[in-house]
Design an enzyme around this catalytic site. Structure first.
Site, PDB file in Angstrom:
ATOM      1  N   TYR A  67      47.556 -10.309 -44.080  1.00 13.36           N
ATOM      2  CA  TYR A  67      47.816  -8.923 -43.630  1.00 13.36           C
ATOM      3  C   TYR A  67      48.300  -8.159 -44.316  1.00 13.36           C
ATOM      4  O   TYR A  67      48.096  -7.007 -44.908  1.00 13.36           O
ATOM      5  CB  TYR A  67      47.810  -8.875 -42.238  1.00 13.36           C
ATOM      6  CG  TYR A  67      46.428  -8.895 -41.500  1.00 13.36           C
ATOM      7  CD1 TYR A  67      45.592  -7.971 -41.530  1.00 13.36           C
ATOM      8  CD2 TYR A  67      46.038 -10.046 -40.945  1.00 13.36           C
ATOM      9  CE1 TYR A  67      44.353  -7.950 -40.852  1.00 13.36           C
ATOM     10  CE2 TYR A  67      44.881 -10.372 -40.193  1.00 13.36           C
ATOM     11  CZ  TYR A  67      43.988  -9.329 -40.304  1.00 13.36           C
ATOM     12  OH  TYR A  67      42.816  -9.404 -39.460  1.00 13.36           O
ATOM     13  N   VAL A 103      38.382  -1.643 -41.329  1.00  6.53           N
ATOM     14  CA  VAL A 103      39.682  -1.524 -40.419  1.00  6.53           C
ATOM     15  C   VAL A 103      40.480  -0.539 -41.519  1.00  6.53           C
ATOM     16  O   VAL A 103      41.790  -0.485 -41.140  1.00  6.53           O
ATOM     17  CB  VAL A 103      40.178  -2.987 -40.176  1.00  6.53           C
ATOM     18  CG1 VAL A 103      39.480  -3.626 -39.224  1.00  6.53           C
ATOM     19  CG2 VAL A 103      40.549  -3.686 -41.311  1.00  6.53           C
ATOM     20  N   HIS A 119      35.945  -2.457 -35.184  1.00 15.22           N
ATOM     21  CA  HIS A 119      36.712  -3.689 -35.550  1.00 15.22           C
ATOM     22  C   HIS A 119      38.187  -3.279 -35.597  1.00 15.22           C
ATOM     23  O   HIS A 119      38.914  -3.880 -36.002  1.00 15.22           O
ATOM     24  CB  HIS A 119      36.589  -4.376 -36.672  1.00 15.22           C
ATOM     25  CG  HIS A 119      34.949  -4.964 -36.423  1.00 15.22           C
ATOM     26  ND1 HIS A 119      34.237  -5.442 -37.605  1.00 15.22           N
ATOM     27  CD2 HIS A 119      34.359  -5.265 -35.543  1.00 15.22           C
ATOM     28  CE1 HIS A 119      33.128  -5.868 -37.180  1.00 15.22           C
ATOM     29  NE2 HIS A 119      33.052  -5.953 -35.750  1.00 15.22           N
ATOM     30  N   CYS A 150      59.444  -6.406 -25.373  1.00 16.59           N
ATOM     31  CA  CYS A 150      59.542  -7.782 -24.984  1.00 16.59           C
ATOM     32  C   CYS A 150      59.856  -8.850 -25.878  1.00 16.59           C
ATOM     33  O   CYS A 150      60.098 -10.048 -25.033  1.00 16.59           O
ATOM     34  CB  CYS A 150      58.035  -7.902 -23.895  1.00 16.59           C
ATOM     35  SG  CYS A 150      56.909  -8.912 -24.963  1.00 16.59           S
ATOM     36  N   GLY A 187      26.476  -1.224 -47.021  1.00 14.26           N
ATOM     37  CA  GLY A 187      27.518  -2.171 -47.593  1.00 14.26           C
ATOM     38  C   GLY A 187      28.025  -3.135 -46.524  1.00 14.26           C
ATOM     39  O   GLY A 187      28.851  -3.470 -46.379  1.00 14.26           O
ATOM     40  N   SER A 189      27.093  -6.987 -44.595  1.00 14.14           N
ATOM     41  CA  SER A 189      25.883  -8.152 -44.832  1.00 14.14           C
ATOM     42  C   SER A 189      25.032  -8.292 -44.048  1.00 14.14           C
ATOM     43  O   SER A 189      24.250  -9.240 -43.948  1.00 14.14           O
ATOM     44  CB  SER A 189      27.221  -9.370 -45.098  1.00 14.14           C
ATOM     45  OG  SER A 189      27.853  -9.371 -44.284  1.00 14.14           O
TER      46      SER A 189
HETATM   47  P1  NAD Z   1      30.777  -8.255 -45.968  1.00 14.74           P
HETATM   48  O1  NAD Z   1      32.181  -8.696 -46.731  1.00 14.74           O
HETATM   49  O2  NAD Z   1      30.397  -9.550 -45.065  1.00 14.74           O
HETATM   50  O3  NAD Z   1      29.497  -7.827 -46.731  1.00 14.74           O
HETATM   51  C1  NAD Z   1      30.091  -6.766 -47.720  1.00 14.74           C
HETATM   52  C2  NAD Z   1      28.568  -6.358 -48.004  1.00 14.74           C
HETATM   53  O4  NAD Z   1      28.722  -5.205 -48.937  1.00 14.74           O
HETATM   54  C3  NAD Z   1      27.725  -7.285 -48.718  1.00 14.74           C
HETATM   55  O5  NAD Z   1      26.295  -7.295 -48.068  1.00 14.74           O
HETATM   56  C4  NAD Z   1      27.537  -6.746 -50.424  1.00 14.74           C
HETATM   57  O6  NAD Z   1      26.482  -6.959 -50.816  1.00 14.74           O
HETATM   58  C5  NAD Z   1      27.855  -5.055 -50.077  1.00 14.74           C
HETATM   59  N1  NAD Z   1      28.390  -4.493 -51.146  1.00 14.74           N
HETATM   60  C6  NAD Z   1      29.523  -4.845 -52.029  1.00 14.74           C
HETATM   61  N2  NAD Z   1      29.766  -4.166 -52.724  1.00 14.74           N
HETATM   62  C7  NAD Z   1      28.974  -2.778 -52.793  1.00 14.74           C
HETATM   63  C8  NAD Z   1      28.884  -1.468 -53.122  1.00 14.74           C
HETATM   64  N3  NAD Z   1      29.629  -1.062 -53.941  1.00 14.74           N
HETATM   65  N4  NAD Z   1      27.932  -0.587 -52.390  1.00 14.74           N
HETATM   66  C9  NAD Z   1      27.223  -1.324 -51.536  1.00 14.74           C
HETATM   67  N5  NAD Z   1      27.128  -2.297 -51.006  1.00 14.74           N
HETATM   68  C10 NAD Z   1      28.061  -3.196 -51.260  1.00 14.74           C
HETATM   69  O7  NAD Z   1      31.144  -7.130 -44.920  1.00 14.74           O
HETATM   70  P2  NAD Z   1      30.989  -6.846 -43.551  1.00 14.74           P
HETATM   71  O8  NAD Z   1      29.333  -6.879 -43.188  1.00 14.74           O
HETATM   72  O9  NAD Z   1      31.606  -5.457 -43.227  1.00 14.74           O
HETATM   73  O10 NAD Z   1      31.687  -7.802 -42.418  1.00 14.74           O
HETATM   74  C11 NAD Z   1      32.756  -8.361 -42.751  1.00 14.74           C
HETATM   75  C12 NAD Z   1      33.980  -8.064 -41.555  1.00 14.74           C
HETATM   76  O11 NAD Z   1      35.039  -7.772 -42.612  1.00 14.74           O
HETATM   77  C13 NAD Z   1      33.818  -6.810 -40.908  1.00 14.74           C
HETATM   78  O12 NAD Z   1      33.980  -6.916 -39.296  1.00 14.74           O
HETATM   79  C14 NAD Z   1      35.019  -5.890 -41.282  1.00 14.74           C
HETATM   80  O13 NAD Z   1      35.811  -5.708 -40.322  1.00 14.74           O
HETATM   81  C15 NAD Z   1      35.809  -6.903 -42.253  1.00 14.74           C
HETATM   82  N6  NAD Z   1      36.306  -6.370 -43.661  1.00 14.74           N
HETATM   83  C16 NAD Z   1      36.804  -5.053 -43.593  1.00 14.74           C
HETATM   84  C17 NAD Z   1      37.235  -4.373 -44.748  1.00 14.74           C
HETATM   85  C18 NAD Z   1      37.754  -3.070 -44.795  1.00 14.74           C
HETATM   86  O14 NAD Z   1      38.177  -2.726 -44.035  1.00 14.74           O
HETATM   87  N7  NAD Z   1      37.554  -2.439 -46.129  1.00 14.74           N
HETATM   88  C19 NAD Z   1      37.258  -5.310 -45.844  1.00 14.74           C
HETATM   89  C20 NAD Z   1      36.707  -6.588 -45.682  1.00 14.74           C
HETATM   90  C21 NAD Z   1      36.478  -7.256 -44.580  1.00 14.74           C
HETATM   91 ZN    ZN Z   2      55.638  -7.088 -25.838  1.00 15.39          ZN
END
Ligand code: NAD
Ligand code: ZN
Length: 250
Positions: A67, A103, A119, A150, A187, A189
């Site tokens: 993180y 997030v 999320h 705590c 964007g 998956s």
């Molecule tokens: P994922 O990582 O599973 O998928 C990313 C998707 O974005 C893919 O389908 C990919 O083809 C597409 N993609 C990549 N680059 C792109 C672009 N420039 N333009 C358009 N599309 C593009 O992500 P998800 O579906 O959000 O699920 C994963 C989980 O990961 C979520 O729950 C999320 O909370 C978390 N997450 C968040 C972040 C963030 O906050 N930026 C980053 C990574 C993961």
């Molecule tokens: Zn506490």
């Protein structure tokens, strides 16, 4: 492609309630790695093995190291044209809300107001024992951070795999999905539930689905339009047609 963009812009103009569902892909051009795809690995771990309550129980320090790595990247990231166009569309009354799985807080940074964070947010942390919450503005120096109330362990206030989503955000998202006559699916998956079922709700209520993604996803088949390309390039092109009074159809 240009014809498709123009058609989508026309449908957008004629829609009453438009929402966007965003995933990690919308922030990829801001330099934030997605979970799936070639940048999805950190050290030798997969996100799916770190973003779980079990991983935190087993090794809170390891999860926190990951993180801190992500927080460092996110703190340097700026909204890209895709975030900016969505914020503009909201200001102009074209877009009602952004439902995001991200997030990183970049939609707020871009100026969007009505953002539903399904999320959680990486900067908010909470105590696993007493649930006390606080918001950080930089990564914690000492990990894992300890609760001031705590002495319990603090964790990121995000939704991990196997955990349920915040009820309030989820209710709002389901309601919006059912009301929308157009959903932009950007964007994501489309494999993380329940977020991935929101487009199906819109479709079942008669709404149109427009996917914007660099690759095919399981949602591609159910979407009415699938625009292949980077969100930061496609959205400004749609926006250009939206702004034209005659939509370039002379
Ligand atoms: P994922 O990582 O599973 O998928 C990313 C998707 O974005 C893919 O389908 C990919 O083809 C597409 N993609 C990549 N680059 C792109 C672009 N420039 N333009 C358009 N599309 C593009 O992500 P998800 O579906 O959000 O699920 C994963 C989980 O990961 C979520 O729950 C999320 O909370 C978390 N997450 C968040 C972040 C963030 O906050 N930026 C980053 C990574 C993961
Ligand atoms: Zn506490």
């Amino acid at each position: 492609m240009e014809e498709q963009l123009r058609t989508v812009a026309n449908i957008l103009k004629g829609s009453r309630i438009v929402v966007a569902l965003t995933g990690a892909g919308i922030s990829a051009e801001s330099g934030i790695p997605t979970f799936r795809g070639k940048d999805g690995l950190w050290k030798k771990y997969r996100a799916e093995d770190l973003a779980t309550p079990f991983a935190f129980q087993r090794n809170p320090k390891l999860v926190w190291e990951w993180y801190v790595w992500r927080m460092n990247i996110i703190s340097k990231a700026k909204p890209n044209p895709a975030h900016v166009v969505l914020a503009e569309m909201e200001k102009e009354g074209i877009l009602k809300a952004v439902i995001t799985q991200n997030v990183d807080g970049l939609h707020f940074k871009a100026g969007s107001k009505n953002v539903i964070e399904l999320h959680g947010n990486i900067w908010r942390i909470r105590c696993v024992d007493c649930n006390w919450k606080t918001v950080l503005n930089s990564p914690p120096i000492k990990i894992p951070p300890i609760c001031e109330r705590c002495g319990g362990l603090m964790r990121p206030d995000v939704v991990w795999f196997y955990e349920s989503l915040p009820q309030d955000a989820l209710n709002k998202a389901f309601k919006l999905a059912a009301q929308s006559d157009l959903m932009l699916v950007i964007g994501t998956s489309g494999v993380v539930q329940p977020a991935a079922s929101l487009p199906l709700i819109t479709k079942n209520h008669g709404g149109i689905l427009v996917e914007i993604n660099v690759a095919d996803t399981p949602l591609t088949l159910v979407c009415h339009y699938s625009l292949r390309g980077k969100a930061g390039e496609i959205l400004p092109r749609i926006y250009k047609y939206l702004k034209r009074k005659n939509n370039g159809n002379i």
